[in-house]
Design an enzyme around this catalytic site. Structure first.
Site, PDB file in Angstrom:
ATOM      1  N   SER A 116       7.132  26.380 -27.842  1.00 13.70           N
ATOM      2  CA  SER A 116       6.563  27.243 -28.882  1.00 13.70           C
ATOM      3  C   SER A 116       6.234  26.478 -30.158  1.00 13.70           C
ATOM      4  O   SER A 116       5.563  27.023 -31.035  1.00 13.70           O
ATOM      5  CB  SER A 116       7.529  28.382 -29.203  1.00 13.70           C
ATOM      6  OG  SER A 116       7.678  29.199 -28.083  1.00 13.70           O
ATOM      7  N   GLU A 176       4.663  38.272 -34.716  1.00 14.70           N
ATOM      8  CA  GLU A 176       5.144  37.768 -33.433  1.00 14.70           C
ATOM      9  C   GLU A 176       6.115  38.726 -32.736  1.00 14.70           C
ATOM     10  O   GLU A 176       7.101  39.165 -33.327  1.00 14.70           O
ATOM     11  CB  GLU A 176       5.874  36.428 -33.627  1.00 14.70           C
ATOM     12  CG  GLU A 176       6.260  35.828 -32.282  1.00 14.70           C
ATOM     13  CD  GLU A 176       7.281  34.713 -32.343  1.00 14.70           C
ATOM     14  OE1 GLU A 176       7.281  33.892 -31.414  1.00 14.70           O
ATOM     15  OE2 GLU A 176       8.075  34.653 -33.300  1.00 14.70           O
ATOM     16  N   HIS A 235      13.613  33.914 -20.452  1.00 11.88           N
ATOM     17  CA  HIS A 235      14.512  32.772 -20.256  1.00 11.88           C
ATOM     18  C   HIS A 235      15.826  33.199 -19.603  1.00 11.88           C
ATOM     19  O   HIS A 235      16.471  32.418 -18.907  1.00 11.88           O
ATOM     20  CB  HIS A 235      14.823  32.100 -21.599  1.00 11.88           C
ATOM     21  CG  HIS A 235      13.752  31.163 -22.075  1.00 11.88           C
ATOM     22  ND1 HIS A 235      13.287  30.109 -21.319  1.00 11.88           N
ATOM     23  CD2 HIS A 235      13.059  31.116 -23.242  1.00 11.88           C
ATOM     24  CE1 HIS A 235      12.353  29.457 -22.005  1.00 11.88           C
ATOM     25  NE2 HIS A 235      12.186  30.054 -23.171  1.00 11.88           N
ATOM     26  N   ASP A 239       1.734  32.146 -26.565  1.00 12.77           N
ATOM     27  CA  ASP A 239       1.762  30.700 -26.778  1.00 12.77           C
ATOM     28  C   ASP A 239       1.771  29.938 -25.453  1.00 12.77           C
ATOM     29  O   ASP A 239       1.142  28.892 -25.321  1.00 12.77           O
ATOM     30  CB  ASP A 239       2.930  30.288 -27.686  1.00 12.77           C
ATOM     31  CG  ASP A 239       4.252  30.923 -27.305  1.00 12.77           C
ATOM     32  OD1 ASP A 239       4.301  31.713 -26.335  1.00 12.77           O
ATOM     33  OD2 ASP A 239       5.254  30.634 -27.985  1.00 12.77           O
TER      34      ASP A 239
END
Ligand code: NAG
Ligand code: NAG
Ligand code: ZN
Length: 542
Positions: free
Chosen positions: A127, A350, A359, A396
């Protein structure tokens, strides 16, 4: 010849009905047909009509060629293309529909493109280098922010050379007299939001101790929180909303919710931020909870710093709705604040925790965070006119979540596939290539994950192929959606680092070619041709 053709057709038809090895018959079978939920879809006319109305909508759409006064960039961290398909299906299913036919709000935007996310030294990006690409217009080193690729990761010394610093689109907006702001669900010093304001060789240098732990001097390489408060353009941002209080206060100081800070330089950067605004004689406020945010509605100070958690904001599905602001609420207040500047603004928003949930192999949380960002986009689109405000939505980098199996239409997107593995054991429609959700096979047989006691709880890990502590990013392209002035510039497949240049083109800010000057070029061209023509004529006459 004829009989050969007939035979071929017969074989193909038989294959269709029975299914072949690669494409099992079930979703096409009579039994499945009986379960079709959307009866209208069985008619060819339905699809023809659907296509015709899409053509009409495209023809009726008029793209604004005005200068984009305002630009809002939404970034879904880790929001891969399969994440979009799964999230829209979940959205539809939550509304009681089959789901696949649903659209996210931003999926209705008139222009869609794809960007390549690799970085200068990385096939699969993080990122930090991607934030430098989509905010500063430059691909760089994996892990670095706001510097070019001459700076290696953790290259403190190399990063002190200002010629290696790159400006962000927030710099360009400020230089034009516009305002700028940031909203994120992560720590405000995390890699993506830091792309707006930081110039740093290591994304983890969020507070002074992190820099010193790597053996560097914060006088030469100031940490990210320090840069936000004391350096341009961080100190000019009118709205700063996110998490991460811990990076602003000392280790022996507790914040409003009882959490200790991370700084070992004895500085309280929240106090320093307030003092800086006092010194500049501008109205200011620090807030840390939803109640304070909501009470700001009609009395906004010039500068607002809102840090709502010690670290990241909580996942929407796990947050207390009374005390925690949503991304939509934060976005709305940010737009209200920045809209006071007549010249316009740049706002970065964001949805940062899509990435974290992926993750951890927490599928439902990843999809829900995507839907939360979509709600914020929808609110921004209501507040800002398509005529003068450009909204760009992108990601991203991708993740390695797969959307697989051969389930029937409308099948529960969060459930097991209708298919079973070779040993008759269920597998999930959404699973991952790698990550913490690995289960060892027993005598060559996969365990039955649907029988686990916490199956489908929010923090239940979807199953994976390769055991890893954290699931990895993906190297595939990510989508870009655009609405507003010059949105068609965002079509095609291109480098991620083009994004801020395209936004700057539409907004007529920053270096390079602008939509506003392009209009004069178009005018100048016929004049130029005419001049050439006259010159040629005069040459012939001699
Ligand atoms: C949310 O916070 C409020 C205020 O602190 C509290 O009264 C309420 O019980 C909380 N709700 C949940 C579900 O924890
Ligand atoms: C897997 O577990 C589910 C839920 O307990 C059960 O209904 C199903 O029969 C199991 N399948 C196999 C192959 O063990
Ligand atoms: Zn990540």
């Amino acid at each position: 010849m004829r009989s050969l053709l007939t035979c071929l057709v017969a074989v193909l038809v038989a294959a269709c009905v029975r299914g072949d090895r690669y494409h099992p018959a079930d979703p096409g079978s009579r039994a499945a047909a009986a379960t079709v939920v959307n009866r209208a879809e069985t008619s060819a006319n339905y699809w023809a009509q659907e296509a015709q109305s899409a053509i009409n909508a495209r023809l009726a759409h008029k793209e604004s060629v005005k200068k984009a006064r305002n630009v809002v960039m939404f970034l879904g961290d880790g929001m891969s293309v399969p994440t979009l398909a799964a999230a829209r299906t979940l959205l539809g299913q939550r509304r009681g529909h089959t789901g696949e036919e649903t659209k996210l709000h931003f999926e209705t935007f008139p222009t869609v493109g794809l960007v390549k996310t690799y970085c200068v030294n990385a096939q699969i990006a993080d990122s930090a280098c991607t934030a430098t690409a989509y905010l500063c217009g430059v691909k760089t080193t994996y892990g670095a922010i706001g510097v070019n690729a001459e700076v290696p990761r953790r290259g403190c010394e190399e990063s002190t050379d200002a010629s290696r610093h790159v400006e962000s689109i927030a710099d360009w907006a400020l230089a034009d007299g516009r305002d700028a702001g940031i909203v994120t669900t992560t720590r405000i010093t995390h890699a993506s939001p830091a792309g707006v304001y930081a110039k740093v060789a290591e994304r983890d240098w969020e507070h002074n101790k992190a820099v010193e732990d790597h053996g560097y001097d914060t006088d030469r390489c100031p940490d990210i929180a320090h840069q936000l408060v004391h350096k341009h353009p961080g100190n000019k941002l009118k709205v700063i909303f996110g998490g991460g209080r811990r990076n602003f206060i000392p280790t022996d100081v507790q914040d409003e919710e009882g959490d200790f800070g991370r700084r070992t330089d004895n500085r309280n950067l929240i106090q320093e931020w307030l003092q800086d605004k006092e010194d500049r004689k501008v109205t200011n406020m620090f807030i840390w909870n939803r109640e304070q945010l909501m009470s700001l509605d009609d009395d906004l100070p010039e500068y607002i710093l809102g840090l709502f958690e010690s670290s990241h904001l909580q996942y929407n599905m796990q947050a207390n709705a009374t005390t925690e602001p949503t991304l939509t609420e934060l976005t709305e207040i940010a737009i209200r604040s920045l809209s006071r500047n007549e010249k316009g603004f740049f706002l970065f928003v964001e949805g940062g925790r899509i990435d974290h949930a992926h993750h951890d192999n927490f599928v439902e949380l990843a999809l829900d965070e995507t839907l939360e960002m979509d709600k914020a986009v929808e609110r921004a689109a209501e507040l800002l006119s398509e005529d003068d405000s450009l909204i760009v939505v992108t990601a991203d980098h991708a993740h390695v979540m797969a959307f697989n199996g051969y389930s029937r239409r409308g099948h529960d997107i969060l459930g097991p596939s209708r298919d079973l593995d070779e040993k008759g054991v269920p597998y999930m429609t959404l699973s991952y290539t790698n990550g913490p959700g690995f289960r060892a096979h027993v005598n060559g047989v996969r365990p039955n994950v649907t029988a686990e006691s916490d199956y489908r709880s929010l923090e239940w890990e979807a199953h994976v192929d390769v055991p890893l502590e954290d699931e990895t990013h993906g190297g595939d392209d990510v989508a870009v959606f655009a609405r507003g002035p010059h949105h068609s510039m965002f079509t095609g497949l291109y480098e991620q680092s083009q994004l801020p240049h395209l936004m700057a083109y539409a907004a007529c800010i920053g270096p390079g070619r602008h939509a506003c000057s392009a209009a004069t070029h178009a005018l100048a061209q016929p004049v130029l041709l005419l001049t050439l023509f006259v010159l040629l004529i005069s040459l012939f006459q001699q």
